[in-house]
Design a protein around this motif. Structure first.
Motif, mmCIF file in Angstrom:
data_model
loop_
_atom_site.group_PDB
_atom_site.id
_atom_site.type_symbol
_atom_site.label_atom_id
_atom_site.label_comp_id
_atom_site.label_asym_id
_atom_site.label_seq_id
_atom_site.Cartn_x
_atom_site.Cartn_y
_atom_site.Cartn_z
ATOM 1 N N VAL A 43 46.466 62.518 56.460
ATOM 2 C CA VAL A 43 46.711 62.208 55.047
ATOM 3 C C VAL A 43 45.396 61.924 54.325
ATOM 4 O O VAL A 43 45.180 62.382 53.193
ATOM 5 C CB VAL A 43 47.699 61.026 54.914
ATOM 6 N N LEU A 44 44.503 61.174 54.973
ATOM 7 C CA LEU A 44 43.195 60.917 54.368
ATOM 8 C C LEU A 44 42.411 62.214 54.190
ATOM 9 O O LEU A 44 41.772 62.424 53.153
ATOM 10 C CB LEU A 44 42.400 59.930 55.220
ATOM 11 N N ALA A 45 42.464 63.086 55.182
ATOM 12 C CA ALA A 45 41.759 64.368 55.081
ATOM 13 C C ALA A 45 42.352 65.224 53.969
ATOM 14 O O ALA A 45 41.614 65.883 53.223
ATOM 15 C CB ALA A 45 41.832 65.103 56.412
ATOM 16 N N TRP A 46 43.668 65.215 53.836
ATOM 17 C CA TRP A 46 44.308 65.975 52.759
ATOM 18 C C TRP A 46 43.890 65.430 51.398
ATOM 19 O O TRP A 46 43.576 66.198 50.479
ATOM 20 C CB TRP A 46 45.824 65.909 52.916
ATOM 21 N N ALA A 47 43.882 64.095 51.259
ATOM 22 C CA ALA A 47 43.518 63.489 49.974
ATOM 23 C C ALA A 47 42.064 63.782 49.612
ATOM 24 O O ALA A 47 41.759 64.109 48.455
ATOM 25 C CB ALA A 47 43.765 61.986 50.024
ATOM 26 N N VAL A 48 41.190 63.675 50.587
ATOM 27 C CA VAL A 48 39.778 63.975 50.327
ATOM 28 C C VAL A 48 39.605 65.458 50.021
ATOM 29 O O VAL A 48 38.824 65.828 49.139
ATOM 30 C CB VAL A 48 38.913 63.534 51.533
ATOM 31 N N GLY A 49 40.328 66.299 50.729
ATOM 32 C CA GLY A 49 40.247 67.736 50.480
ATOM 33 C C GLY A 49 40.730 68.118 49.091
ATOM 34 O O GLY A 49 40.189 69.029 48.463
ATOM 35 N N THR B 188 34.912 73.938 55.103
ATOM 36 C CA THR B 188 36.243 74.537 55.225
ATOM 37 C C THR B 188 37.319 73.495 55.520
ATOM 38 O O THR B 188 37.053 72.449 56.114
ATOM 39 C CB THR B 188 36.251 75.586 56.344
ATOM 40 N N ARG B 189 38.539 73.801 55.098
ATOM 41 C CA ARG B 189 39.667 72.882 55.263
ATOM 42 C C ARG B 189 39.964 72.523 56.721
ATOM 43 O O ARG B 189 40.220 71.360 57.016
ATOM 44 C CB ARG B 189 40.925 73.460 54.622
ATOM 45 N N PRO B 190 39.969 73.490 57.647
ATOM 46 C CA PRO B 190 40.266 73.103 59.038
ATOM 47 C C PRO B 190 39.276 72.080 59.604
ATOM 48 O O PRO B 190 39.663 71.187 60.350
ATOM 49 C CB PRO B 190 40.192 74.427 59.806
ATOM 50 N N LEU B 191 38.007 72.200 59.233
ATOM 51 C CA LEU B 191 37.019 71.232 59.692
ATOM 52 C C LEU B 191 37.290 69.852 59.107
ATOM 53 O O LEU B 191 37.154 68.835 59.798
ATOM 54 C CB LEU B 191 35.609 71.695 59.321
ATOM 55 N N SER C 223 33.881 59.082 58.851
ATOM 56 C CA SER C 223 33.565 60.404 59.397
ATOM 57 C C SER C 223 33.771 61.503 58.349
ATOM 58 O O SER C 223 33.015 62.475 58.323
ATOM 59 C CB SER C 223 34.388 60.686 60.653
ATOM 60 N N LEU C 224 34.757 61.352 57.488
ATOM 61 C CA LEU C 224 34.938 62.327 56.415
ATOM 62 C C LEU C 224 33.806 62.258 55.397
ATOM 63 O O LEU C 224 33.421 63.275 54.821
ATOM 64 C CB LEU C 224 36.280 62.116 55.721
ATOM 65 N N SER C 225 33.262 61.077 55.184
ATOM 66 C CA SER C 225 32.169 60.960 54.223
ATOM 67 C C SER C 225 30.905 61.649 54.720
ATOM 68 O O SER C 225 30.053 62.031 53.915
ATOM 69 C CB SER C 225 31.885 59.493 53.922
ATOM 70 N N LEU C 226 30.793 61.830 56.038
ATOM 71 C CA LEU C 226 29.627 62.531 56.572
ATOM 72 C C LEU C 226 29.657 64.026 56.280
ATOM 73 O O LEU C 226 28.631 64.698 56.375
ATOM 74 C CB LEU C 226 29.533 62.308 58.085
ATOM 75 N N LEU C 227 30.818 64.555 55.924
ATOM 76 C CA LEU C 227 30.938 65.978 55.605
ATOM 77 C C LEU C 227 30.557 66.310 54.172
ATOM 78 O O LEU C 227 30.374 67.481 53.841
ATOM 79 C CB LEU C 227 32.378 66.443 55.845
ATOM 80 N N LEU C 228 30.457 65.316 53.304
ATOM 81 C CA LEU C 228 30.191 65.569 51.889
ATOM 82 C C LEU C 228 28.812 66.163 51.674
ATOM 83 O O LEU C 228 27.828 65.692 52.234
ATOM 84 C CB LEU C 228 30.318 64.279 51.088
ATOM 85 N N ARG C 229 28.768 67.193 50.848
ATOM 86 C CA ARG C 229 27.510 67.797 50.447
ATOM 87 C C ARG C 229 27.116 67.224 49.094
ATOM 88 O O ARG C 229 27.971 66.765 48.335
ATOM 89 C CB ARG C 229 27.658 69.305 50.345
#
Length: 89
Positions: free
Chosen positions: A14-20, A29-32, A71-77
């Motif tokens: 759910v967190l990944a979906w909201a951030v996405g 990419t979404r799967p990552l 961990s999701l925040s580490l993916l932000l560009r």
């Protein structure tokens, strides 16, 4: 224990979906993104459960949410609107 793991997995997704949805232009990419949210939540649940012991479902879910968010925040560009100015010589 099984419900705690399933709850943290759902929380990570759910967190990944909201951030996405919110920051799709700054993410890969979404799967990552989904895998990172899931893995972060499961790892956060494992670490919190190991530290606090059994019978602490709510703090374990909180730990899962914190690690998944980190961990999701580490993916932000960086944003494209960011201007870099060089320092005057």
């Amino acid at each position: 224990m099984i419900l705690e793991v399933l709850g943290s997995a759902v929380l990570g997704l759910v967190l990944a979906w909201a951030v996405g949805r919110r920051l799709s232009h700054r993410l890969p990419t979404r799967p990552l993104v989904y895998f990172t949210g899931l893995a972060g939540a499961l790892f956060g649940d494992f670490v919190t459960h190991s530290a606090l012991g059994p019978g602490s479902a709510l703090p374990s879910l909180l730990g899962a949410a914190i690690v998944a968010t980190a961990s999701l925040s580490l993916l932000l560009r960086p944003s494209r609107h960011l201007r870099r100015r060089s320092a005057p010589a």
